[in-house]
Design a protein around this motif. Structure first.
Motif, PDB file in Angstrom:
ATOM      1  N   PHE A  34       0.807  -1.192  -0.020  1.00  0.00           N
ATOM      2  CA  PHE A  34       0.198  -0.141  -0.070  1.00  0.00           C
ATOM      3  C   PHE A  34       0.761   1.250   0.099  1.00  0.00           C
ATOM      4  CE2 PHE A  34      -2.278  -3.323   2.031  1.00  0.00           C
ATOM      5  CZ  PHE A  34      -3.378  -3.315   1.160  1.00  0.00           C
ATOM      6  N   GLY A  35       0.842   2.041  -1.014  1.00  0.00           N
ATOM      7  CA  GLY A  35       1.541   3.332  -0.993  1.00  0.00           C
ATOM      8  C   GLY A  35       2.550   3.079  -2.431  1.00  0.00           C
ATOM      9  N   GLY A  36       2.499   3.948  -3.245  1.00  0.00           N
ATOM     10  CA  GLY A  36       3.499   3.955  -4.379  1.00  0.00           C
ATOM     11  C   GLY A  36       4.311   4.922  -4.468  1.00  0.00           C
ATOM     12  N   GLY A  37       5.088   5.165  -3.246  1.00  0.00           N
ATOM     13  CA  GLY A  37       6.178   6.190  -3.223  1.00  0.00           C
ATOM     14  C   GLY A  37       7.558   5.363  -3.202  1.00  0.00           C
ATOM     15  N   SER A  38       8.489   6.148  -2.640  1.00  0.00           N
ATOM     16  CA  SER A  38      10.034   5.710  -2.360  1.00  0.00           C
ATOM     17  C   SER A  38       9.803   4.375  -2.137  1.00  0.00           C
ATOM     18  CB  SER A  38      10.909   6.584  -2.007  1.00  0.00           C
ATOM     19  OG  SER A  38      10.734   7.999  -2.665  1.00  0.00           O
ATOM     20  N   VAL A  42       9.633   0.408  -4.543  1.00  0.00           N
ATOM     21  CA  VAL A  42      10.914  -0.700  -4.239  1.00  0.00           C
ATOM     22  C   VAL A  42      10.405  -1.870  -3.648  1.00  0.00           C
ATOM     23  CG1 VAL A  42      13.009  -0.830  -3.264  1.00  0.00           C
ATOM     24  CG2 VAL A  42      12.468   1.295  -4.234  1.00  0.00           C
ATOM     25  N   ALA A  43       9.377  -1.867  -2.629  1.00  0.00           N
ATOM     26  CA  ALA A  43       8.957  -3.142  -1.666  1.00  0.00           C
ATOM     27  C   ALA A  43       8.360  -3.893  -2.889  1.00  0.00           C
ATOM     28  CB  ALA A  43       8.084  -2.810  -0.693  1.00  0.00           C
ATOM     29  N   ALA A  44       7.342  -3.427  -3.711  1.00  0.00           N
ATOM     30  CA  ALA A  44       6.699  -4.101  -4.814  1.00  0.00           C
ATOM     31  C   ALA A  44       7.555  -4.699  -5.588  1.00  0.00           C
ATOM     32  CB  ALA A  44       5.631  -3.242  -5.388  1.00  0.00           C
ATOM     33  N   ILE A  45       8.630  -3.958  -6.366  1.00  0.00           N
ATOM     34  CA  ILE A  45       9.301  -4.479  -7.266  1.00  0.00           C
ATOM     35  C   ILE A  45      10.162  -5.841  -6.803  1.00  0.00           C
ATOM     36  CG2 ILE A  45      11.350  -4.095  -8.627  1.00  0.00           C
ATOM     37  CD1 ILE A  45      10.135  -1.173  -8.835  1.00  0.00           C
ATOM     38  N   GLN A  46      10.774  -5.503  -5.640  1.00  0.00           N
ATOM     39  CA  GLN A  46      11.455  -6.765  -4.785  1.00  0.00           C
ATOM     40  C   GLN A  46      10.670  -7.929  -4.436  1.00  0.00           C
ATOM     41  OE1 GLN A  46      14.881  -7.236  -3.330  1.00  0.00           O
ATOM     42  NE2 GLN A  46      13.965  -8.630  -4.147  1.00  0.00           N
ATOM     43  N   ASN A 123      14.168  14.436 -13.037  1.00  0.00           N
ATOM     44  CA  ASN A 123      12.961  14.940 -13.742  1.00  0.00           C
ATOM     45  C   ASN A 123      11.942  14.044 -13.341  1.00  0.00           C
ATOM     46  OD1 ASN A 123      11.060  14.268 -16.390  1.00  0.00           O
ATOM     47  ND2 ASN A 123      12.016  16.359 -16.797  1.00  0.00           N
ATOM     48  N   ARG A 124      10.632  14.630 -13.114  1.00  0.00           N
ATOM     49  CA  ARG A 124       9.634  13.807 -12.496  1.00  0.00           C
ATOM     50  C   ARG A 124       8.944  13.050 -13.527  1.00  0.00           C
ATOM     51  NH1 ARG A 124       9.166  19.178 -10.477  1.00  0.00           N
ATOM     52  NH2 ARG A 124       7.401  19.568 -11.977  1.00  0.00           N
ATOM     53  N   PHE A 125       8.711  13.299 -14.688  1.00  0.00           N
ATOM     54  CA  PHE A 125       8.128  12.546 -15.832  1.00  0.00           C
ATOM     55  C   PHE A 125       9.146  11.371 -16.125  1.00  0.00           C
ATOM     56  CE2 PHE A 125       8.109  11.364 -19.947  1.00  0.00           C
ATOM     57  CZ  PHE A 125       6.866  10.713 -20.045  1.00  0.00           C
ATOM     58  N   ILE A 126      10.199  11.503 -16.126  1.00  0.00           N
ATOM     59  CA  ILE A 126      11.375  10.390 -16.395  1.00  0.00           C
ATOM     60  C   ILE A 126      11.101   9.657 -15.140  1.00  0.00           C
ATOM     61  CG2 ILE A 126      13.666   9.716 -17.112  1.00  0.00           C
ATOM     62  CD1 ILE A 126      12.272  11.130 -19.263  1.00  0.00           C
ATOM     63  N   TYR A 127      11.161   9.968 -14.227  1.00  0.00           N
ATOM     64  CA  TYR A 127      11.511   9.241 -12.824  1.00  0.00           C
ATOM     65  C   TYR A 127      10.411   8.389 -12.600  1.00  0.00           C
ATOM     66  CZ  TYR A 127      11.972   8.221  -7.771  1.00  0.00           C
ATOM     67  OH  TYR A 127      12.162   7.548  -6.630  1.00  0.00           O
ATOM     68  N   SER A 128       8.855   9.175 -12.881  1.00  0.00           N
ATOM     69  CA  SER A 128       7.778   8.331 -12.875  1.00  0.00           C
ATOM     70  C   SER A 128       7.850   7.194 -13.818  1.00  0.00           C
ATOM     71  CB  SER A 128       6.579   9.201 -12.982  1.00  0.00           C
ATOM     72  OG  SER A 128       6.435   9.745 -14.193  1.00  0.00           O
ATOM     73  N   ALA A 129       8.149   7.571 -15.105  1.00  0.00           N
ATOM     74  CA  ALA A 129       8.023   6.463 -16.273  1.00  0.00           C
ATOM     75  C   ALA A 129       8.997   5.492 -15.835  1.00  0.00           C
ATOM     76  CB  ALA A 129       8.329   7.100 -17.527  1.00  0.00           C
ATOM     77  N   VAL A 130      10.088   5.533 -15.472  1.00  0.00           N
ATOM     78  CA  VAL A 130      10.770   4.520 -15.005  1.00  0.00           C
ATOM     79  C   VAL A 130      10.369   3.654 -14.046  1.00  0.00           C
ATOM     80  CG1 VAL A 130      13.222   3.931 -13.634  1.00  0.00           C
ATOM     81  CG2 VAL A 130      13.198   5.781 -15.642  1.00  0.00           C
ATOM     82  N   LEU A 131       9.568   4.050 -12.974  1.00  0.00           N
ATOM     83  CA  LEU A 131       9.059   3.326 -11.723  1.00  0.00           C
ATOM     84  C   LEU A 131       7.853   2.535 -12.551  1.00  0.00           C
ATOM     85  CD1 LEU A 131       8.636   5.800  -9.078  1.00  0.00           C
ATOM     86  CD2 LEU A 131      10.124   4.199  -9.285  1.00  0.00           C
ATOM     87  N   ASP A 132       6.991   2.901 -13.679  1.00  0.00           N
ATOM     88  CA  ASP A 132       6.152   2.198 -14.240  1.00  0.00           C
ATOM     89  C   ASP A 132       6.653   1.018 -14.878  1.00  0.00           C
ATOM     90  OD1 ASP A 132       3.907   3.894 -13.484  1.00  0.00           O
ATOM     91  OD2 ASP A 132       4.310   5.053 -15.560  1.00  0.00           O
ATOM     92  N   GLN A 133       7.677   1.366 -15.765  1.00  0.00           N
ATOM     93  CA  GLN A 133       8.252   0.158 -16.438  1.00  0.00           C
ATOM     94  C   GLN A 133       9.036  -0.785 -15.603  1.00  0.00           C
ATOM     95  OE1 GLN A 133       7.637   0.222 -19.918  1.00  0.00           O
ATOM     96  NE2 GLN A 133       8.221  -1.946 -19.350  1.00  0.00           N
ATOM     97  N   LEU A 134       9.501  -0.527 -14.633  1.00  0.00           N
ATOM     98  CA  LEU A 134      10.363  -1.460 -13.689  1.00  0.00           C
ATOM     99  C   LEU A 134       9.288  -2.261 -12.920  1.00  0.00           C
ATOM    100  CD1 LEU A 134      13.344   0.690 -12.062  1.00  0.00           C
ATOM    101  CD2 LEU A 134      13.413  -1.322 -13.608  1.00  0.00           C
ATOM    102  N   CYS A 135       8.227  -1.544 -12.323  1.00  0.00           N
ATOM    103  CA  CYS A 135       7.004  -2.656 -11.823  1.00  0.00           C
ATOM    104  C   CYS A 135       6.522  -3.131 -12.861  1.00  0.00           C
ATOM    105  CB  CYS A 135       6.079  -1.360 -11.142  1.00  0.00           C
ATOM    106  SG  CYS A 135       6.521  -0.544  -9.752  1.00  0.00           S
ATOM    107  N   LEU A 136       6.241  -3.035 -14.014  1.00  0.00           N
ATOM    108  CA  LEU A 136       5.338  -3.645 -14.927  1.00  0.00           C
ATOM    109  C   LEU A 136       6.565  -4.946 -15.415  1.00  0.00           C
ATOM    110  CD1 LEU A 136       3.727  -0.964 -17.147  1.00  0.00           C
ATOM    111  CD2 LEU A 136       2.709  -2.527 -15.427  1.00  0.00           C
ATOM    112  N   ASP A 137       7.784  -4.694 -15.621  1.00  0.00           N
ATOM    113  CA  ASP A 137       8.899  -5.487 -16.034  1.00  0.00           C
ATOM    114  C   ASP A 137       8.963  -6.540 -14.830  1.00  0.00           C
ATOM    115  OD1 ASP A 137       8.968  -4.234 -18.319  1.00  0.00           O
ATOM    116  OD2 ASP A 137      11.022  -3.306 -17.727  1.00  0.00           O
TER     117      ASP A 137
END
Length: 440
Positions: A34-38, A42-46, A123-137
């Motif tokens: 619960f919570g998609g911050g810093s 990381v917890a979800a990806i791990q 950059n907030r957009f690049i950073y958020s897009a990286v999070l999207d992709q790492l989670c989905l991958d």
């Protein structure tokens, strides 16, 4: 799940008399974060990278938490005294952001005179897009625009109701991770929490433009500001309005707010925007600032402090500043004590002596008595002073990786989160690239 059990769950949220249809098949996960911050990302990806069925629940429409929605887009600190002390998935996020042109790394080999010189501006957009992709991958099931409405622990697992755009949906999970920052899940499940009698102020990040500083009469500006302050029309400026015009940002300490629940968070957001608007209205009366405008303001007021859990152990100021290596130390945290005073702009800072790096114990992530819930991020167990240091984003990433892996081990072995073998946890963290303190 049997209809009788389904009815009991519905009764828990007051819907038992309104639902007569048989239960649909529940979607099940090994871990729900619960919570998609810093911490939460990381917890979800791990957890997902260990092969566990993992869901990430986030109330906003984008990931990143404070980094993106509150525009505190300068994660740190990953290095201490010329050496990297936080790596793993958190650092992977930074590296991928850099690779896409979304950040530049400072020279970490140089010991800075100011600790914040080694924060990484992203950059907030690049950073958020990286999070999207790492989670989905990794296979994370992203559940944006949803919030927990009820949690019912049973011997068969934890039943979770999420409120979304179409109403309530029920899910089942073996283990849960609270990365809300406010220990919301811990509170919903009845675990002990605490917060200070007074809380640190919040900040609404903004950028202003539309004026020429050379045309602004400084003495007149300061006189108008003093008069407005005495009348209670504006809040006290941190550095003086002339300086803030110089840097192009109104530095704010939004005082007297408590973002512990939705109602109080609403009041905090309203107060923050009103505070910024009143300052803009005053500045537009100053010669040279007639066309001043707010070019950008964050979606949310950045919150420094609310609830902290009562943990199996607690990080106190002395253990933090001394660099004590806990018997169950699982990650580092590096940031000075940074308590923003609740009634002004004073910051109580206590710096870490050279060569010292604080550690975080695994038990500080476990609510006292918990079997299925871990926390990650700034709601970990600590006193106010230590919490003001380990609440920063890199430290949250480190505790997020620990929580994600520990929840996976506990789910896999069908054991309590309190019984996760520390040696196994440390070895697995290193396998996934994390930097783990070695016990004395």
């Amino acid at each position: 799940m049997k209809n009788l059990e389904y009815s009991r769950l519905l009764n828990a949220v007051g819907l038992g008399n309104r639902m007569n249809e048989p239960a649909a098949e529940l979607e099940e996960y090994d871990v729900i974060v619960f919570g998609g911050g810093s911490a939460g990302c990381v917890a979800a990806i791990q957890a997902a990278r260990t092969g566990k069925r993992t869901a990430l629940v986030e109330k906003n429409g984008l990931l990143g938490g404070t980094t993106t929605v509150a525009s505190v887009n300068f994660p740190g600190l990953f290095h201490a005294w010329g050496k990297q002390i936080i790596g793993g998935i958190g650092w992977e996020i930074i590296e991928q952001t850099v690779g896409l042109g979304g950040a530049k790394l400072p020279d970490f080999s140089v010991i800075p005179t100011k600790h914040w010189h080694q924060q990484v501006w992203v950059n907030r957009f690049i950073y958020s897009a990286v999070l999207d992709q790492l989670c989905l991958d990794a296979g994370v099931r992203l559940r944006l625009h949803e919030m927990p409405a009820a949690i019912v622990p049973t011997e068969a697992g934890n039943y979770v109701a999420l409120a979304g755009k179409t109403g309530l949906k029920w899910f089942k999970a073996a283990k849960l991770i609270d990365a809300t920052g406010d220990a919301n899940i811990a509170g919903m499940m009845g675990y002990l929490r605490k917060k200070g009698e007074v809380l640190q102020p919040g900040t609404l990040i903004n950028d202003i433009a539309g004026y020429d500083l050379a045309d602004v009469p400084r003495e007149q500006l300061e006189r108008m500001y003093t008069e407005a302050l005495e009348k209670g029309e504006v809040s006290r400026s941190r550095s003086g309005l002339y300086h803030e015009l110089k840097v192009g940002r109104i530095n704010m300490h939004v005082q007297g707010i408590d973002a512990s629940d939705s109602e109080m968070k609403t009041q905090a957001e309203i107060k923050a925007r009103a505070m910024l608007l009143n300052t803009i209205k005053l500045l537009r009366k100053v010669p040279g600032c007639e066309n001043l405008e707010v070019r950008y303001f964050a979606n949310e007021c950045g919150i420094r402090e609310t609830w902290r859990i009562e943990g199996e152990t607690e990080v106190d100021e002395q253990s933090y500043l001394s660099g004590y290596v806990w018997p169950d130390a699982v990650c580092y945290s590096f940031y000075p004590i940074d308590l923003h005073h609740h009634s002004g702009y004073h910051i109580d800072q206590k710096f870490i002596q050279q060569g010292v790096v604080p550690t975080m114990p695994y038990r500080s992530l476990i609510p006292k008595g918990s079997d299925d819930l871990l926390v990650a991020g700034r709601c970990a167990a600590g006193d106010r002073m230590a919490n003001s240091a380990f609440r920063v984003q890199a430290s949250c990433m480190a505790t997020g990786q620990v929580a994600g892996l520990a929840a996976s081990i506990a789910a896999d072995q069908r054991i309590s989160v309190r019984d996760v073998p520390i040696d196994l946890l440390r070895v697995q963290l290193q396998r996934f690239g994390a930097i783990v303190p070695q016990p004395d």
